[in-house]
Design a protein around this motif. Structure first.
Motif, PDB file in Angstrom:
ATOM      1  N   UNK A  45       0.834  -1.203   0.000  1.00 19.13           N
ATOM      2  CA  UNK A  45       0.000   0.000   0.000  1.00 19.13           C
ATOM      3  C   UNK A  45       0.872   1.258   0.000  1.00 19.13           C
ATOM      4  N   UNK A  46       1.941   1.243   0.767  1.00 18.51           N
ATOM      5  CA  UNK A  46       2.868   2.376   0.807  1.00 18.51           C
ATOM      6  C   UNK A  46       3.517   2.588  -0.558  1.00 18.51           C
ATOM      7  N   UNK A  47       3.969   1.511  -1.178  1.00 19.03           N
ATOM      8  CA  UNK A  47       4.617   1.609  -2.491  1.00 19.03           C
ATOM      9  C   UNK A  47       3.612   2.073  -3.547  1.00 19.03           C
ATOM     10  N   UNK A  48       2.432   1.464  -3.573  1.00 17.34           N
ATOM     11  CA  UNK A  48       1.404   1.825  -4.560  1.00 17.34           C
ATOM     12  C   UNK A  48       0.931   3.262  -4.372  1.00 17.34           C
ATOM     13  N   UNK A  49       0.868   3.710  -3.124  1.00 18.99           N
ATOM     14  CA  UNK A  49       0.425   5.065  -2.842  1.00 18.99           C
ATOM     15  C   UNK A  49       1.493   6.113  -3.049  1.00 18.99           C
ATOM     16  N   UNK A  50       2.680   5.673  -3.431  1.00 13.78           N
ATOM     17  CA  UNK A  50       3.807   6.594  -3.684  1.00 13.78           C
ATOM     18  C   UNK A  50       4.152   7.424  -2.440  1.00 13.78           C
ATOM     19  N   UNK A  51       3.904   6.855  -1.247  1.00 10.71           N
ATOM     20  CA  UNK A  51       4.171   7.574  -0.003  1.00 10.71           C
ATOM     21  C   UNK A  51       5.670   7.762   0.254  1.00 10.71           C
ATOM     22  N   UNK A  52       6.499   7.047  -0.472  1.00 13.71           N
ATOM     23  CA  UNK A  52       7.940   7.145  -0.263  1.00 13.71           C
ATOM     24  C   UNK A  52       8.607   8.145  -1.185  1.00 13.71           C
ATOM     25  N   UNK A  53       7.836   8.723  -2.085  1.00  9.72           N
ATOM     26  CA  UNK A  53       8.426   9.634  -3.075  1.00  9.72           C
ATOM     27  C   UNK A  53       9.022  10.895  -2.463  1.00  9.72           C
ATOM     28  N   UNK A  54       8.580  11.241  -1.270  1.00  3.96           N
ATOM     29  CA  UNK A  54       9.053  12.490  -0.657  1.00  3.96           C
ATOM     30  C   UNK A  54      10.209  12.306   0.321  1.00  3.96           C
ATOM     31  N   UNK A  55      10.724  11.104   0.446  1.00  3.06           N
ATOM     32  CA  UNK A  55      11.838  10.932   1.380  1.00  3.06           C
ATOM     33  C   UNK A  55      13.142  11.372   0.739  1.00  3.06           C
TER      34      UNK A  55
END
Length: 156
Positions: free
Chosen positions: A146-156
């Protein structure tokens, strides 16, 4: 290089499985090729192998956890990480009590995946049977996807 740090208590079950599962999920994703992935435990003893059931639970996913060696969480690790994903709210609070300035980069795994839900903890499978470990691995994998699909890591 960006660093993602997974944290649990002993670094022999949940955080080690999260590290290995995440590594497996992103192994062919170009945008994550320069991401360093680590895990540690708030009460870990340095040099312990992953739990036998954790190793066994990941075999079904063709992930080899047998070479994992536990690491105690250090202040330096917290300071160096760009994102810290804990397995429980308690782990998160332990980090924030020691380093309150790190609040913008510390989340529970399920909190980042699902937002402020009621159930943001990954239950500890330590000492339980293989089915509990497999369930824990599934819960971790679902949150990571879910984190990967939601692109939640793009801002790190």
């Amino acid at each position: 290089m960006k660093t993602i740090l997974f944290v649990c208590t002993g670094n022999t079950c949940r955080s080690s499985m999260a590290e290995a599962i995440f590594r497996n999920l992103i192994k062919d994703v170009k945008e994550y090729e320069n991401v360093r992935i680590l895990s540690a435990g708030t009460w870990a003893t340095k040099g312990q192998k992953a739990s036998g059931n954790a190793i066994e639970a990941l075999k079904d996913k063709n992930i080899d956890l047998s070479s994992h060696i536990s690491k105690p969480l250090t202040k330096e690790m917290v300071e160096a990480a760009d994102l810290i994903l804990t397995m429980t709210e308690n782990h998160k609070m332990q980090i924030l009590n020691v380093l309150p300035g790190s609040s913008e980069k510390v989340y529970t795994l399920k909190e980042l995946a699902h937002g402020k839900a009621n159930d943001i903890n990954i239950s500890d499978p330590y000492g339980q049977n293989i089915e509990v470990y497999k369930g824990c691995a599934e819960e971790i994998e679902a949150a990571l996807k879910k984190i990967i699909e939601g692109k939640f890591l793009n801002n790190i």
